[in-house]
Design an enzyme around this catalytic site. Structure first.
Site, PDB file in Angstrom:
ATOM      1  N   ASP A  28       0.847  -1.191   0.000  1.00 58.51           N
ATOM      2  CA  ASP A  28       0.000   0.000   0.000  1.00 58.51           C
ATOM      3  C   ASP A  28       0.884   1.243   0.000  1.00 58.51           C
ATOM      4  OD1 ASP A  28      -2.355   1.428   0.005  1.00 58.51           O
ATOM      5  OD2 ASP A  28      -2.585   1.382   2.185  1.00 58.51           O
ATOM      6  N   TYR A  74       1.128   5.716  -0.525  1.00 57.33           N
ATOM      7  CA  TYR A  74       0.704   6.886   0.257  1.00 57.33           C
ATOM      8  C   TYR A  74       0.850   8.079  -0.684  1.00 57.33           C
ATOM      9  CZ  TYR A  74       0.783   9.403   4.861  1.00 57.33           C
ATOM     10  OH  TYR A  74       0.524  10.173   5.978  1.00 57.33           O
ATOM     11  N   HIS A  92      -3.704  13.856   1.234  1.00 58.27           N
ATOM     12  CA  HIS A  92      -3.885  12.913   2.348  1.00 58.27           C
ATOM     13  C   HIS A  92      -2.653  12.903   3.260  1.00 58.27           C
ATOM     14  CE1 HIS A  92      -4.984   9.306   4.593  1.00 58.27           C
ATOM     15  NE2 HIS A  92      -3.831   8.769   4.264  1.00 58.27           N
ATOM     16  N   ARG A 145       1.286  14.350  13.720  1.00 63.22           N
ATOM     17  CA  ARG A 145       2.479  15.045  14.239  1.00 63.22           C
ATOM     18  C   ARG A 145       2.217  16.545  14.294  1.00 63.22           C
ATOM     19  NH1 ARG A 145       4.022  11.429  10.484  1.00 63.22           N
ATOM     20  NH2 ARG A 145       4.122  13.060   8.898  1.00 63.22           N
ATOM     21  N   GLU A 196     -10.127   3.762   4.230  1.00 62.29           N
ATOM     22  CA  GLU A 196      -9.293   4.506   3.297  1.00 62.29           C
ATOM     23  C   GLU A 196      -9.774   4.138   1.897  1.00 62.29           C
ATOM     24  OE1 GLU A 196      -5.074   3.970   4.248  1.00 62.29           O
ATOM     25  OE2 GLU A 196      -5.298   5.480   5.823  1.00 62.29           O
ATOM     26  N   GLU A 223      -9.316   3.906  -1.874  1.00 59.86           N
ATOM     27  CA  GLU A 223      -8.103   3.819  -2.695  1.00 59.86           C
ATOM     28  C   GLU A 223      -8.410   3.124  -4.016  1.00 59.86           C
ATOM     29  OE1 GLU A 223      -4.720   2.240  -0.612  1.00 59.86           O
ATOM     30  OE2 GLU A 223      -5.359   3.052   1.322  1.00 59.86           O
ATOM     31  N   ASP A 236      -9.002   0.214   2.479  1.00 61.71           N
ATOM     32  CA  ASP A 236      -7.955  -0.178   3.426  1.00 61.71           C
ATOM     33  C   ASP A 236      -8.426   0.202   4.837  1.00 61.71           C
ATOM     34  OD1 ASP A 236      -5.567  -0.681   4.758  1.00 61.71           O
ATOM     35  OD2 ASP A 236      -4.645   1.206   4.121  1.00 61.71           O
ATOM     36  N   ARG A 290      -7.192   3.566  13.733  1.00 60.96           N
ATOM     37  CA  ARG A 290      -6.281   4.704  13.950  1.00 60.96           C
ATOM     38  C   ARG A 290      -5.626   4.689  15.317  1.00 60.96           C
ATOM     39  NH1 ARG A 290      -5.362   5.767   8.826  1.00 60.96           N
ATOM     40  NH2 ARG A 290      -7.238   6.349   7.706  1.00 60.96           N
ATOM     41  N   GLN A 293      -2.885   2.149  15.122  1.00 61.38           N
ATOM     42  CA  GLN A 293      -1.868   2.672  14.200  1.00 61.38           C
ATOM     43  C   GLN A 293      -1.004   3.739  14.865  1.00 61.38           C
ATOM     44  OE1 GLN A 293      -3.612   4.506  10.734  1.00 61.38           O
ATOM     45  NE2 GLN A 293      -1.661   4.983   9.776  1.00 61.38           N
ATOM     46  N   TYR A 350       3.009   2.657  15.011  1.00 59.55           N
ATOM     47  CA  TYR A 350       3.629   2.884  13.700  1.00 59.55           C
ATOM     48  C   TYR A 350       5.058   3.408  13.740  1.00 59.55           C
ATOM     49  CZ  TYR A 350       3.373   8.025  13.197  1.00 59.55           C
ATOM     50  OH  TYR A 350       3.573   9.366  13.312  1.00 59.55           O
ATOM     51  N   LYS A 389      -3.727  -2.115  10.330  1.00 58.24           N
ATOM     52  CA  LYS A 389      -4.174  -2.224   8.942  1.00 58.24           C
ATOM     53  C   LYS A 389      -4.426  -3.669   8.510  1.00 58.24           C
ATOM     54  CE  LYS A 389      -3.023   2.063   7.454  1.00 58.24           C
ATOM     55  NZ  LYS A 389      -3.865   2.922   6.630  1.00 58.24           N
ATOM     56  N   THR A 399      -8.564  -5.904   4.325  1.00 56.55           N
ATOM     57  CA  THR A 399      -8.533  -4.927   3.231  1.00 56.55           C
ATOM     58  C   THR A 399      -9.531  -5.432   2.196  1.00 56.55           C
ATOM     59  OG1 THR A 399      -6.165  -4.584   3.627  1.00 56.55           O
ATOM     60  CG2 THR A 399      -7.053  -3.764   1.531  1.00 56.55           C
ATOM     61  N   THR A 408      -4.714   6.324   0.387  1.00 55.23           N
ATOM     62  CA  THR A 408      -5.970   7.073   0.431  1.00 55.23           C
ATOM     63  C   THR A 408      -5.992   8.163  -0.628  1.00 55.23           C
ATOM     64  OG1 THR A 408      -6.030   6.747   2.802  1.00 55.23           O
ATOM     65  CG2 THR A 408      -7.492   8.441   1.917  1.00 55.23           C
ATOM     66  N   GLU A 414      -9.623  12.261   8.293  1.00 56.53           N
ATOM     67  CA  GLU A 414      -9.445  13.578   7.659  1.00 56.53           C
ATOM     68  C   GLU A 414     -10.766  14.325   7.597  1.00 56.53           C
ATOM     69  OE1 GLU A 414      -6.981  13.546   3.844  1.00 56.53           O
ATOM     70  OE2 GLU A 414      -7.416  11.439   4.227  1.00 56.53           O
TER      71      GLU A 414
END
Ligand code: MN
Length: 392
Positions: free
Chosen positions: A106, A108, A113, A122, A179, A181, A213, A217, A220, A224, A233, A237, A324, A338
Site C-alpha cells: 500500500d 501513500y 492525504h 504530528r 481509506e 483507494e 484499506d 487509527r 496505528q 507505527y 491495517k 482490506t 488514500t 481527515e
C-alpha cells in the site's frame, strides 16, 4: 445464439469489460466478464480452460498479448454471437475474490492525504516527511487478509495508548476508519534483480480495483513508529469484485498535477499520467465524500518502478494500492480521520453526528471514469459492514 442487451449509458458497456470470478447457483467459481447486467462465462464463450478456474491468475500470467486478444474477441462476439449457456444474470451469481493476491503493498501517493495525516499525527511538525516528494512512500501489507466486497469486517482489537494514558491497554479499536483507494493488479511479474521501468508498466499491470484499506487509527498511532503500519491495517482490506482492465482506461488518462522537485531518473516519465477516476464514499447510505484520483501526486507507473527498483521481483497477482485518495476540498477526503479532522469535527450521517465507525455501519465505495465511448465506465463498488469485536 443472440447478442447481449446492454442499456444505453450502462457503466458496464463494451468499452469497459471488467473481469471477475463468479459462481452460478450450485456451480464452481470461474472467470467471467461483466457486460451490462450480464456475466459472460469465458470458458464457455471462448472454449479456453484457463477461464474454468477460481481465480484470474492463470489468465493474468498469459500476458498482455492474450489480454488484448480476449478483449477483442469478447467485443466482437458480445453483440452477435453469445450461446445461452455462456450468459448469467449478474443478480443470479455469487461474486468472489477475483484473483489470488500474491503480495500486497500500500502506497501513500496523495499529497493532500499525506499532508492532512501529517498534521493530525504530528501536530506542530512539518506535515510531509523529507522523503515524501522524492519517493512514493509505501509499506508491505498482508495479502492473506484481502477480502472481496461484501465480506463483513470484525472490529479489530489491539494495543493503544491514548494521549494522557499512563500505560497502554488492549481492547477493541475505538477509532475504526476507512481509506478509499485504487488498487493495481500485476498480471505478469519480473524476475528477481530486474526492476520494472516506468515505461514498461502496461506490459505488467493488468487492471485496477477499488480498495478499502480499513484502518484502526488508535492501534496505528501507537504502533507505527518507527517501522510503519502493522496490525492497525492488517486485519482486513476489501477489494471490488470486478477488475477493470487498463485497456479500458485509455480515455481516463490525465497528466499528473505536477512534481517538484523532479524525481530521480528511475522515476522519470517522459509523459507521466494519472487516472481521472472519481470515487464516491457512502456511509450508511449517505454520500460523505467524492475523492478524485486525478489529484494523486505519484503515478501508478512510478509506484511499480519504485516497488521493484531494489530488484524485488513482482509476481502474478501482486496488488499494490495507491494509498488514500484525497483532494484539496473537505468533501474530497477519502478517510474519516481527515473528514472529521481527527474526530473533532463530526459529520452528519443519516441525521446523527458521527466520527469513526460504529458496529453495524456499512461503507460503500464506488468509482467511475471516462470511457472510450464518451460515457462513463464503472468500477462497481466495494462494500463492507462492521461487526462487533471478539475480545479475548
Ligand atoms: Mn492505505
Amino acid at each position: 445464439m443472440t447478442g447481449l442487451d446492454v442499456a444505453p449509458g450502462s457503466p458496464f458497456g463494451l468499452d469497459n469489460l471488467p473481469f471477475g470470478v463468479f459462481s452460478p447457483a450450485g456451480g464452481a467459481p470461474r472467470v467471467g466478464i461483466r457486460v451490462g447486467d450480464h456475466v459472460l462465462d469465458l470458458a464457455v464463450l471462448l472454449g479456453d480452460p484457463t477461464f474454468a478456474a477460481p481465480a484470474l491468475n492463470p489468465f493474468l500470467a498469459r500476458g498482455r498479448g492474450r489480454w488484448v486478444e480476449v478483449r477483442e474477441e469478447v467485443t466482437a462476439r458480445a453483440t452477435e454471437d453469445v450461446p445461452d449457456g455462456a450468459v448469467h444474470a449478474v443478480g443470479d451469481v455469487t461474486l468472489h475474490l477475483p484473483f489470488e493476491v500474491a503480495d500486497y503493498v500500500d502506497f501513500y501517493a496523495s499529497e493532500h492525504h499525506a499532508t492532512n495525516l501529517g498534521r493530525l499525527f504530528r501536530p506542530g511538525a512539518e506535515p510531509l516527511m523529507p522523503n515524501w516528494k522524492h519517493l512514493p512512500v509505501g509499506y508491505h501489507g498482508r495479502a492473506g487478509t484481502v477480502v472481496v466486497s461484501g465480506t463483513d469486517v470484525v472490529r479489530p482489537c489491539g494495543q493503544r495508548m491514548a494521549p494522557g494514558d499512563a500505560a497502554p491497554t488492549f481492547g477493541p479499536s475505538a477509532r475504526l476508519d476507512i481509506e478509499a483507494e485504487l488498487g493495481f493488479v500485476v498480471g505478469t511479474g519480473s524476475p528477481p534483480g530486474t526492476p520494472i521501468a516506468v515505461e514498461k508498466f502496461a506490459e505488467h499491470v493488468f487492471g485496477t480495483v477499488l480498495v478499502n484499506d480499513w484502518s484502526a487509527r488508535d492501534l496505528q498511532a501507537w504502533e507505527y513508529v518507527p517501522l510503519g503500519p502493522h496490525l492497525g491495517k492488517s486485519f482486513a482490506t476489501s477489494v471490488s469484485p470486478w477488475v477493470v482492465p487498463l485497456l479500458a482506461l485509455e480515455a481516463a488518462r490525465v497528466p499528473l498535477p505536477g512534481q517538484e522537485p523532479p524525481p530521480l531518473p528511475y522515476l522519470h516519465e517522459t509523459r507521466s499520467w494519472g487516472l481521472d477516476v472519481e470515487l464516491v464514499v457512502e456511509w450508511n447510505g449517505e454520500e460523505v465524500s467524492r475523492p478524485p484520483y486525478r489529484e494523486m501526486y505519484w503515478s501508478p507507473a512510478q509506484m511499480l518502478a519504485h516497488l521493484t527498483s531494489n530488484g524485488a521481483c513482482a509476481r502474478t497477482g501482486d496488488l499494490f494500492a495507491s494509498g488514500t485518495v484525497s483532494g484539496p476540498g473537505k468533501h474530497q477526503r477519502g478517510a474519516f480521520i481527515e473528514l472529521t479532522w481527527g474526530g473533532r469535527e463530526p459529520v452528519t450521517v443519516q441525521g446523527e453526528e458521527r466520527t469513526f465507525l460504529q458496529d453495524g455501519d456499512t461503507v460503500v465505495i464506488s468509482g467511475s471514469a471516462p470511457g472510450a465511448a464518451g460515457g462513463r465506465i464503472g468500477f462497481g463498488q466495494v462494500e463492507g459492514s462492521i461487526r462487533a469485536a471478539r475480545p479475548r
